[in-house]
Structure formats: C-alpha cells, structure tokens
Design a protein around this motif. Structure first.
Motif, PDB file in Angstrom:
ATOM      1  N   ASN A 115      16.173  36.711  53.571  1.00  0.00           N
ATOM      2  CA  ASN A 115      17.506  37.306  53.525  1.00  0.00           C
ATOM      3  C   ASN A 115      17.934  37.455  52.072  1.00  0.00           C
ATOM      4  N   THR A 116      18.618  38.517  51.769  1.00  0.00           N
ATOM      5  CA  THR A 116      19.129  38.749  50.420  1.00  0.00           C
ATOM      6  C   THR A 116      20.409  37.956  50.205  1.00  0.00           C
ATOM      7  N   VAL A 117      20.521  37.334  49.038  1.00  0.00           N
ATOM      8  CA  VAL A 117      21.729  36.595  48.677  1.00  0.00           C
ATOM      9  C   VAL A 117      22.303  37.241  47.416  1.00  0.00           C
ATOM     10  N   HIS A 118      23.468  37.846  47.559  1.00  0.00           N
ATOM     11  CA  HIS A 118      24.080  38.541  46.432  1.00  0.00           C
ATOM     12  C   HIS A 118      24.836  37.551  45.538  1.00  0.00           C
ATOM     13  N   PRO A 119      24.794  37.745  44.227  1.00  0.00           N
ATOM     14  CA  PRO A 119      25.534  36.858  43.320  1.00  0.00           C
ATOM     15  C   PRO A 119      27.031  37.011  43.521  1.00  0.00           C
ATOM     16  N   LYS A 120      27.748  35.963  43.191  1.00  0.00           N
ATOM     17  CA  LYS A 120      29.200  35.964  43.360  1.00  0.00           C
ATOM     18  C   LYS A 120      29.869  36.894  42.359  1.00  0.00           C
ATOM     19  N   VAL A 121      29.301  36.958  41.164  1.00  0.00           N
ATOM     20  CA  VAL A 121      29.898  37.772  40.084  1.00  0.00           C
ATOM     21  C   VAL A 121      28.900  38.828  39.650  1.00  0.00           C
ATOM     22  N   ASP A 122      29.272  40.092  39.795  1.00  0.00           N
ATOM     23  CA  ASP A 122      28.397  41.168  39.351  1.00  0.00           C
ATOM     24  C   ASP A 122      28.971  41.847  38.105  1.00  0.00           C
ATOM     25  N   SER A 123      28.240  42.801  37.590  1.00  0.00           N
ATOM     26  CA  SER A 123      28.641  43.477  36.347  1.00  0.00           C
ATOM     27  C   SER A 123      29.984  44.184  36.479  1.00  0.00           C
ATOM     28  N   GLU A 124      30.230  44.748  37.648  1.00  0.00           N
ATOM     29  CA  GLU A 124      31.477  45.483  37.863  1.00  0.00           C
ATOM     30  C   GLU A 124      32.689  44.554  37.772  1.00  0.00           C
ATOM     31  N   VAL A 125      32.547  43.352  38.363  1.00  0.00           N
ATOM     32  CA  VAL A 125      33.646  42.384  38.312  1.00  0.00           C
ATOM     33  C   VAL A 125      33.919  41.975  36.866  1.00  0.00           C
ATOM     34  N   LEU A 126      32.858  41.660  36.126  1.00  0.00           N
ATOM     35  CA  LEU A 126      33.040  41.247  34.734  1.00  0.00           C
ATOM     36  C   LEU A 126      33.697  42.343  33.904  1.00  0.00           C
ATOM     37  N   ALA A 127      33.254  43.565  34.099  1.00  0.00           N
ATOM     38  CA  ALA A 127      33.793  44.684  33.317  1.00  0.00           C
ATOM     39  C   ALA A 127      35.294  44.853  33.535  1.00  0.00           C
ATOM     40  N   SER A 128      35.751  44.549  34.741  1.00  0.00           N
ATOM     41  CA  SER A 128      37.175  44.732  35.056  1.00  0.00           C
ATOM     42  C   SER A 128      38.051  43.594  34.550  1.00  0.00           C
ATOM     43  N   LEU A 129      37.403  42.483  34.139  1.00  0.00           N
ATOM     44  CA  LEU A 129      38.185  41.304  33.760  1.00  0.00           C
ATOM     45  C   LEU A 129      38.324  41.100  32.253  1.00  0.00           C
ATOM     46  N   ARG A 130      37.875  42.039  31.473  1.00  0.00           N
ATOM     47  CA  ARG A 130      37.955  41.887  30.022  1.00  0.00           C
ATOM     48  C   ARG A 130      39.122  42.663  29.421  1.00  0.00           C
ATOM     49  N   ALA A 131      39.986  43.174  30.301  1.00  0.00           N
ATOM     50  CA  ALA A 131      41.052  44.056  29.831  1.00  0.00           C
ATOM     51  C   ALA A 131      42.175  43.319  29.114  1.00  0.00           C
TER      52      ALA A 131
END
Length: 307
Positions: A115-131
């Motif tokens: 089964n695939t296990v996706h990480p909790k934090v992906d690149s999209e989340v990080l990119a949105s949190l540096r504002a």
C-alpha cells in the motif's frame, strides 16, 4: 467469516505438501522462504496451520519491505526538497495470498502486496506556508563549546521544516526523539535539579526554550511547559522550557485555521526559530522579551568515565 470459510474449503480439497517451499518476493527479489512444515500446528494434524506462526511471518515481512514516507523540507539554500512516498505491507491481501498459495496446487511464490503511504507534508503545503512570518526568537550561546554547539545544531535540524496543522499539538520530545549517542548527541553540561552535571544531549533545553518563545510570540496555545529548577542564562527569567526524554516535555497547540511552519537554524553562536504560515492566517501575536547576547561564563567539567 467468508474468508475463513474459503480457507476451510481449500484445506479440505487441496491439502498442501510439506515438501514444497513458499517463496515470498519483493520487487522481483526473494526475501523469505517458508517451509510449510514449519507452520503446521502438529505433524499429526496436518494440514492444519498454526495461525500465530503465520502472523509472525507477516510481521517479519512487513519489517523487510516497509519504507517510511519522507516529508518535504526546506533546503539550506531555501529551496524546497521534494517529499518521498512511503510503502507498507497490505496485510489483508498478503494474508489472503499466503493462505491461498499454501493450499493451492499451483504456484508457491507470492509477490508482497503493498500500500502507498503518502507523506504528511508535501511540496505544495510547504510552498504555501512561507508567505508570512508570524513569530520569531533568537538566543545566543558560546560556539567554542563544541559539544553543546553540536547538540543544539542536531536538535535544530530535527525541528526545521516541521509543520503543525490546525488543531494539532506539537511535542518537542516526539519531534526531536530520544537524545542518545547512537543518534549523534554528545556529553555536555546540563542542568538537573539545580546542579550542573555531565549528560548526553546538553544544550537541548536552549533549543526547546527558543521554540517556546518563538511560538509564544506567534500567539499559539502553550499546552505544557516547565522551567528549570535553576535560572538559565540564555533566556530572560521565567522564559525557559526544560525538556527531558524521561521527564518534562514542551508542547503547544495550533489554534489557528492555517498550518504553521517552524524554521530552526544555527548561525555560529546564534539559535533562531521562526514561525511561518499562509498569507490568509488571522493571528494575534504576543510581545516577548528578547534574550541577552551576553554569553555566560562556563566552567569545564571533569570528564567521567562511562562504563
């Protein structure tokens, strides 16, 4: 119940041979060979299988094939390092395939179902949190104390790029983990019950205290914080957060409707923690007294032999 009935039916019509091996493969390579006779409850009761032994085999296989997901993080140059997908054993499918193979007259090799296990934090989340930076704090230390500096840097690396989602509670001990020699931590002066002694991970409390002041500046809800029994020099009085693996922890809760990103860095003799979030977060910061840049005097402790 249906699965159990199917196994009983297979058992009655297709008993397996104790001489035939079952090979378990993963990504085309053999990882485990099972001798059916080894999982029988008793030779006189064949072909009845000891289900506890089958479970033990499943646990072994899971350890062999499991790959933990890796969260995206921010690199040394500010770039986003992409996340990595993880994988874990599909236990239900593996159990079904294993029993089917044991009782089948066809094929005694099974590929491990995953089964695939996706990480909790992906690149999209990080990119949105540096504002937007919503909290920050600096503390200072003597960088000539190599052991303590090493420990501070190691703990800071564990904290850096941590994302705390809305309603989630951050735990320092959970994120940093146990401070051990095996993980690279070194003996350095630490404060225990008001006394200075030698201990693995000395300097860690400066990291937790810096985080406390940074997130308090960001207006989060402090859940658990304890002060040292003796005043520490790197933060104003009453602004420290002592931590110990077998003792106190430092925790806070993200009360906002947006995730929080923690950045932790060490520059020479300065420890910095910043709290970031998206540009739509509605937060209320708190005024926090700054730390002194004056470095305390240090007394070298006599090295004690560790048995």
């Amino acid at each position: 119940m249906k699965l159990a009935n199917m196994f009983i039916f297979l058992l009655l019509i297709s008993p397996f041979s104790q001489n035939e091996e079952l090979v378990i493969t993963h990504q085309g390579e053999d990882i485990l060979t099972i001798h059916p006779a080894d999982i029988l409850m008793d030779a006189t009761l064949q072909p009845f299988i000891d289900h506890a032994k089958v479970y033990e085999i499943m646990v072994r296989v899971e350890k062999l094939v499991k790959e933990e997901p890796v969260n995206a993080k921010i690199g040394e140059s500010g770039e986003i390092v992409a996340e990595k997908t993880g994988y874990q054993l599909d236990k239900q499918a593996f159990s079904k395939n294993m029993y089917h193979s044991l009782y089948s007259q066809n094929g005694h090799e099974i590929e491990v179902p995953m089964n695939t296990v996706h990480p909790k934090v992906d690149s999209e989340v990080l990119a949105s949190l540096r504002a937007q930076k919503i909290g920050h704090y600096d503390t200072y230390f003597n960088s000539n104390n190599k052991e303590r500096t090493h420990n501070i840097r190691l703990a800071a690396e564990s904290i850096d790029s941590t994302v705390v989602f809305p309603g989630e509670t951050f735990s320092f001990n959970e994120v940093v983990g146990k401070r051990t020699k095996e993980k690279g931590y070194l003996p350095a002066p630490v404060i225990v019950r008001g006394e200075v002694s030698e201990g693995i991970g000395g300097g860690i409390c400066q990291v937790s205290s810096t985080i406390f002041n940074a997130v308090d500046n960001a207006g989060v809800q402090i859940e658990q914080r304890y002060s040292h029994s003796k005043r520490v020099p790197y933060v104003p009085e009453g602004r420290d957060a002592t931590v110990s693996w077998y003792g106190p922890d430092f925790t806070f809760k993200n009360i906002y409707n947006q995730p929080l990103l923690l950045r932790a860095n060490v520059y020479g003799g300065q420890m910095s923690v910043s709290v970031y979030s998206s540009d739509v977060i509605n937060f209320e910061s708190r005024e926090i007294p700054g730390a002194s840049k004056k470095l305390p005097e240090e007394t070298e402790l006599k090295q004690r032999k560790v048995e």
